[in-house]
Write an enzyme that holds these catalytic residues in place. Structure first.
Site, PDB file in Angstrom:
ATOM      1  N   THR A   1       0.729  -1.379  -0.079  1.00  0.00           N
ATOM      2  CA  THR A   1       0.037   0.083  -0.020  1.00  0.00           C
ATOM      3  C   THR A   1       0.874   1.265   0.191  1.00  0.00           C
ATOM      4  O   THR A   1       1.982   1.289   0.311  1.00  0.00           O
ATOM      5  CB  THR A   1      -0.872  -0.003   1.365  1.00  0.00           C
ATOM      6  N   ASP A   2       0.428   2.573  -0.553  1.00  0.00           N
ATOM      7  CA  ASP A   2       1.062   3.646  -0.491  1.00  0.00           C
ATOM      8  C   ASP A   2       0.861   4.126   1.077  1.00  0.00           C
ATOM      9  O   ASP A   2       1.845   5.038   1.360  1.00  0.00           O
ATOM     10  CB  ASP A   2       0.437   4.438  -1.530  1.00  0.00           C
ATOM     11  N   GLU A   3       0.188   3.674   1.938  1.00  0.00           N
ATOM     12  CA  GLU A   3       0.322   4.079   3.234  1.00  0.00           C
ATOM     13  C   GLU A   3       1.561   3.754   3.936  1.00  0.00           C
ATOM     14  O   GLU A   3       1.857   4.650   5.130  1.00  0.00           O
ATOM     15  CB  GLU A   3      -0.901   3.503   4.017  1.00  0.00           C
TER      16      GLU A   3
ATOM     17  N   TYR B   1      -1.744  -0.399  11.051  1.00  0.00           N
ATOM     18  CA  TYR B   1      -1.904  -1.077   9.577  1.00  0.00           C
ATOM     19  C   TYR B   1      -0.752  -0.768   8.870  1.00  0.00           C
ATOM     20  O   TYR B   1      -0.260  -1.842   8.377  1.00  0.00           O
ATOM     21  CB  TYR B   1      -3.178  -0.663   8.938  1.00  0.00           C
TER      22      TYR B   1
ATOM     23  N   LYS C   1       2.142  -3.350   7.149  1.00  0.00           N
ATOM     24  CA  LYS C   1       2.460  -3.492   5.918  1.00  0.00           C
ATOM     25  C   LYS C   1       3.944  -3.127   5.507  1.00  0.00           C
ATOM     26  O   LYS C   1       4.618  -3.794   4.860  1.00  0.00           O
ATOM     27  CB  LYS C   1       1.589  -2.635   5.045  1.00  0.00           C
TER      28      LYS C   1
HETATM   29  P1  NAD Z   1      -9.583  -7.231   2.362  1.00  0.00           P
HETATM   30  O1  NAD Z   1      -9.747  -7.078   3.898  1.00  0.00           O
HETATM   31  O2  NAD Z   1     -10.807  -7.098   1.764  1.00  0.00           O
HETATM   32  O3  NAD Z   1      -9.155  -8.890   2.166  1.00  0.00           O
HETATM   33  C1  NAD Z   1      -8.240  -9.520   3.034  1.00  0.00           C
HETATM   34  C2  NAD Z   1      -8.473 -11.119   2.606  1.00  0.00           C
HETATM   35  O4  NAD Z   1      -7.314 -11.734   3.401  1.00  0.00           O
HETATM   36  C3  NAD Z   1      -9.755 -11.675   3.386  1.00  0.00           C
HETATM   37  O5  NAD Z   1     -10.332 -12.472   2.374  1.00  0.00           O
HETATM   38  C4  NAD Z   1      -9.215 -12.360   4.508  1.00  0.00           C
HETATM   39  O6  NAD Z   1     -10.093 -13.735   4.879  1.00  0.00           O
HETATM   40  C5  NAD Z   1      -7.863 -12.974   4.383  1.00  0.00           C
HETATM   41  N1  NAD Z   1      -6.822 -13.060   5.214  1.00  0.00           N
HETATM   42  C6  NAD Z   1      -6.721 -12.152   6.431  1.00  0.00           C
HETATM   43  N2  NAD Z   1      -5.687 -12.773   7.140  1.00  0.00           N
HETATM   44  C7  NAD Z   1      -5.374 -13.884   6.652  1.00  0.00           C
HETATM   45  C8  NAD Z   1      -4.591 -14.901   6.947  1.00  0.00           C
HETATM   46  N3  NAD Z   1      -3.979 -15.102   7.916  1.00  0.00           N
HETATM   47  N4  NAD Z   1      -4.465 -16.145   6.138  1.00  0.00           N
HETATM   48  C9  NAD Z   1      -5.190 -16.245   5.073  1.00  0.00           C
HETATM   49  N5  NAD Z   1      -6.004 -15.183   4.676  1.00  0.00           N
HETATM   50  C10 NAD Z   1      -6.211 -14.217   5.456  1.00  0.00           C
HETATM   51  O7  NAD Z   1      -8.639  -6.485   1.837  1.00  0.00           O
HETATM   52  P2  NAD Z   1      -8.467  -5.808   0.415  1.00  0.00           P
HETATM   53  O8  NAD Z   1      -8.710  -4.413   0.496  1.00  0.00           O
HETATM   54  O9  NAD Z   1      -8.682  -6.691  -0.673  1.00  0.00           O
HETATM   55  O10 NAD Z   1      -6.727  -5.800   0.342  1.00  0.00           O
HETATM   56  C11 NAD Z   1      -5.817  -6.821  -0.089  1.00  0.00           C
HETATM   57  C12 NAD Z   1      -4.223  -6.305  -0.080  1.00  0.00           C
HETATM   58  O11 NAD Z   1      -4.134  -5.215  -0.794  1.00  0.00           O
HETATM   59  C13 NAD Z   1      -4.037  -6.223   1.263  1.00  0.00           C
HETATM   60  O12 NAD Z   1      -2.472  -6.591   1.416  1.00  0.00           O
HETATM   61  C14 NAD Z   1      -3.733  -4.699   1.484  1.00  0.00           C
HETATM   62  O13 NAD Z   1      -2.860  -4.090   2.299  1.00  0.00           O
HETATM   63  C15 NAD Z   1      -3.371  -4.376   0.131  1.00  0.00           C
HETATM   64  N6  NAD Z   1      -4.016  -2.932  -0.435  1.00  0.00           N
HETATM   65  C16 NAD Z   1      -5.355  -2.665  -0.184  1.00  0.00           C
HETATM   66  C17 NAD Z   1      -5.838  -1.401  -0.749  1.00  0.00           C
HETATM   67  C18 NAD Z   1      -7.440  -0.932  -0.604  1.00  0.00           C
HETATM   68  O14 NAD Z   1      -7.532   0.015  -0.887  1.00  0.00           O
HETATM   69  N7  NAD Z   1      -8.226  -1.651  -0.240  1.00  0.00           N
HETATM   70  C19 NAD Z   1      -4.862  -0.525  -1.558  1.00  0.00           C
HETATM   71  C20 NAD Z   1      -3.564  -0.972  -1.434  1.00  0.00           C
HETATM   72  C21 NAD Z   1      -3.213  -2.054  -1.052  1.00  0.00           C
HETATM   73  O1  TDX Z   2     -16.833   6.265   7.726  1.00  0.00           O
HETATM   74  C1  TDX Z   2     -15.686   6.906   7.400  1.00  0.00           C
HETATM   75  N1  TDX Z   2     -15.494   8.189   7.315  1.00  0.00           N
HETATM   76  C2  TDX Z   2     -14.353   8.762   6.720  1.00  0.00           C
HETATM   77  O2  TDX Z   2     -14.145   9.969   6.638  1.00  0.00           O
HETATM   78  C3  TDX Z   2     -14.545   5.872   6.702  1.00  0.00           C
HETATM   79  C4  TDX Z   2     -14.679   4.383   6.940  1.00  0.00           C
HETATM   80  C5  TDX Z   2     -13.356   6.554   6.262  1.00  0.00           C
HETATM   81  N2  TDX Z   2     -13.123   7.819   6.349  1.00  0.00           N
HETATM   82  C6  TDX Z   2     -12.209   8.383   5.603  1.00  0.00           C
HETATM   83  C7  TDX Z   2     -10.792   8.041   6.119  1.00  0.00           C
HETATM   84  C8  TDX Z   2     -10.118   8.157   5.190  1.00  0.00           C
HETATM   85  O3  TDX Z   2      -9.336   9.186   4.918  1.00  0.00           O
HETATM   86  O4  TDX Z   2     -11.848   8.177   4.134  1.00  0.00           O
HETATM   87  C9  TDX Z   2     -10.827   7.841   3.796  1.00  0.00           C
HETATM   88  C10 TDX Z   2     -10.888   6.472   3.396  1.00  0.00           C
HETATM   89  O5  TDX Z   2     -10.907   5.535   4.480  1.00  0.00           O
HETATM   90  P1  TDX Z   2     -10.985   3.828   4.361  1.00  0.00           P
HETATM   91  O6  TDX Z   2     -11.917   3.617   3.271  1.00  0.00           O
HETATM   92  O7  TDX Z   2     -10.909   3.341   5.597  1.00  0.00           O
HETATM   93  O8  TDX Z   2      -9.345   4.103   3.484  1.00  0.00           O
HETATM   94  P2  TDX Z   2      -8.018   4.210   4.103  1.00  0.00           P
HETATM   95  O9  TDX Z   2      -8.074   4.277   5.566  1.00  0.00           O
HETATM   96  O10 TDX Z   2      -7.649   5.363   3.197  1.00  0.00           O
HETATM   97  O11 TDX Z   2      -7.181   2.992   3.611  1.00  0.00           O
HETATM   98  C11 TDX Z   2      -7.524   2.202   2.230  1.00  0.00           C
HETATM   99  O12 TDX Z   2      -6.688   2.487   1.365  1.00  0.00           O
HETATM  100  C12 TDX Z   2      -5.342   2.191   1.333  1.00  0.00           C
HETATM  101  C13 TDX Z   2      -7.655   0.471   2.696  1.00  0.00           C
HETATM  102  O13 TDX Z   2      -8.518   0.126   3.647  1.00  0.00           O
HETATM  103  C14 TDX Z   2      -6.193   0.067   2.966  1.00  0.00           C
HETATM  104  O14 TDX Z   2      -6.098  -1.323   3.159  1.00  0.00           O
HETATM  105  C15 TDX Z   2      -5.296   0.496   2.000  1.00  0.00           C
HETATM  106  O15 TDX Z   2      -3.812   0.180   1.959  1.00  0.00           O
END
Ligand code: NAD
Ligand code: TDX
Length: 373
Positions: free
Chosen positions: A142-144, A168, A172
């Site tokens: 992630t970019d975080e 988190y 990562k």
């Molecule tokens: P998500 O929470 O929707 O899915 C995570 C999945 O991993 C789930 O199906 C969960 O059951 C599984 N999991 C968790 N712990 C596990 C374990 N110990 N063994 C096996 N499976 C396990 O997450 P997502 O949003 O799909 O993110 C996927 C990946 O991408 C993550 O690594 C996250 O850090 C990265 N990422 C997410 C975003 C975003 O915007 N959501 C952006 C950049 C990177």
């Molecule tokens: O109820 C809300 N109100 C609100 O203002 C929620 C859930 C979020 N927010 C804000 C927090 C963040 O600035 O919105 C922005 C986006 O929040 P999230 O959807 O929780 O995402 P973020 O915290 O940015 O992280 C997501 O992007 C990077 C993913 O969850 C991460 O897994 C990924 O790495």
């Protein structure tokens, strides 16, 4: 150079976390694009994992193994017995708010889980020598990990120093370092991608975009943290899948690639946009008001009336933005889905898949697994 079907060899993939949001979209896309490939999905089916996310995918070319990535022996057996040559590692605890409430699960899944998978890959591919030259461990990050930008700071590049701020992002960042070390020390062929915020189908409704869509439809408050001026860079999830494929196909082992949408939005603006788009849908289609009588638009009121500014997230990063020059110039990757198209497509998906989100919201999506446990 753009990776095409012709220059990517047939692969046998272990995809972790693909019952979650991005992994499920990735596998759906990959199986379509690579008709000769095989995929084994490993997922522990935590609260974020949902079998329904894999509907229509499981069969001869794709199967689900319910397992924890911390089970190193099981991961090694899968790599060995299925002769898998590629790991695409999504599995993680992914929600920042949950990491603030309970960081332990994040270290267990993201740090120790990644190390477990690296150990399994090294054992089978390097120590037992089972790996073809094309073996690849691709780590999805992630970019975080880069921390928080000010309004006028340049976007994160691959050279930006790591400065994670939440449990988190710290977990990562730790996993990224382990992946790097397994390349440098043991010679594992790894790549890492650091992506910005994704949105699209199958997004768990604890995250901002699906939460806003579903709360509007149900007439519930839209909680905006603080003043809502925090900025995120949004990418349609299928573009993330394409970006990862470019890195697996053409990326240099040991290197990292940033993936982003060049699409920065303040949270309050994205919330207001979703409200406006839904109001427009209700105005154009009176049947929506019958299906969703609690939505403000069903009574002719704007959905923005639901917005409530609430206490800010602890340590809330102000701004993320990705400089995607490297993946564009070296691997030819550009996002294909504009935000205008992607956000409408996402709203369509939630309107068309009410059963999916109702079973998530009432918890019944986990019934099969509770019964099996
Ligand atoms: P998500 O929470 O929707 O899915 C995570 C999945 O991993 C789930 O199906 C969960 O059951 C599984 N999991 C968790 N712990 C596990 C374990 N110990 N063994 C096996 N499976 C396990 O997450 P997502 O949003 O799909 O993110 C996927 C990946 O991408 C993550 O690594 C996250 O850090 C990265 N990422 C997410 C975003 C975003 O915007 N959501 C952006 C950049 C990177
Ligand atoms: O109820 C809300 N109100 C609100 O203002 C929620 C859930 C979020 N927010 C804000 C927090 C963040 O600035 O919105 C922005 C986006 O929040 P999230 O959807 O929780 O995402 P973020 O915290 O940015 O992280 C997501 O992007 C990077 C993913 O969850 C991460 O897994 C990924 O790495």
């Amino acid at each position: 150079m753009t990776a095409t079907r012709r220059d990517i060899p047939t692969r046998r993939l272990l995809v972790t976390g693909a019952a979650g949001f991005i992994g499920a979209n990735f596998v759906r896309w990959w199986l379509q694009e690579h008709p000769d490939d095989h995929v084994v999905v490993v997922d522990a089916l935590t609260y974020a994992g949902n079998r329904a996310n894999l509907d229509g995918l499981l069969g001869t070319r794709c199967r689900l193994e319910v397992a924890d990535i911390n089970d190193t022996g099981r991961m090694a057996s899968l790599l060995r017995d299925d002769a898998l040559d590629t790991v695409v590692h999504f599995a993680a605890e992914s929600h920042v708010d949950r990491s603030i409430e309970g960081p332990d699960a994040f270290v267990q899944a993201n740090v120790l889980g990644t190390m477990s998978l690296l150990k399994a890959a090294r054992t089978v591919w390097l120590l037992e020598g089972a790996a073809p030259d094309t073996h690849r461990f691709h780590h999805v990050s992630t970019d975080e990990v880069f921390g928080s930008l000010g309004a006028d700071d340049p976007a994160f590049s691959e050279r930006t120093p790591y400065a994670p701020n939440s449990p988190y992002s710290a977990s990562k960042a730790a996993s990224d370092h382990l992946v790097r070390a397994w390349h440098h020390t043991y010679g594992l062929s790894v790549t890492t991608s650091n992506c910005s915020n994704n949105y699209g189908p199958y997004h768990f409704p604890e995250k901002l975009v699906p939460l806003v869509i579903l709360n509007v439809l149900r007439g519930l408050a839209l909680p905006v943290y603080g003043d809502g001026r925090n900025v995120r860079d949004w990418l349609y999830v299928e573009d993330h899948a394409r970006g990862i494929a470019c890195v697996i196909g053409g990326g240099t082992p040991g290197e990292t690639y940033n993936i982003g949408g060049c699409n920065e939005w303040a949270n309050i603006d994205i919330v207001q946009l979703i409200c406006r788009l839904l109001d427009r849908r209700f105005a154009a289609d009176p049947a929506l008001g019958e299906h969703y009588p609690d939505a403000p638009a069903a009574a002719g009121r704007p959905s923005t009336s639901l917005i409530e500014h609430v206490t800010d997230r602890a340590g809330h990063d102000f701004r993320y933005a990705i400089d995607a020059t490297r993946i564009r110039t070296e691997l030819g990757f550009e996002p294909a889905v504009t935000f205008e198209v992607g956000i409408e497509r996402t709203i369509d998906w939630y309107l068309d898949n009410r059963n999916w989100w109702e079973t998530v919201l009432d918890g019944s999506y986990r019934d099969t697994d509770r019964a099996a446990a």
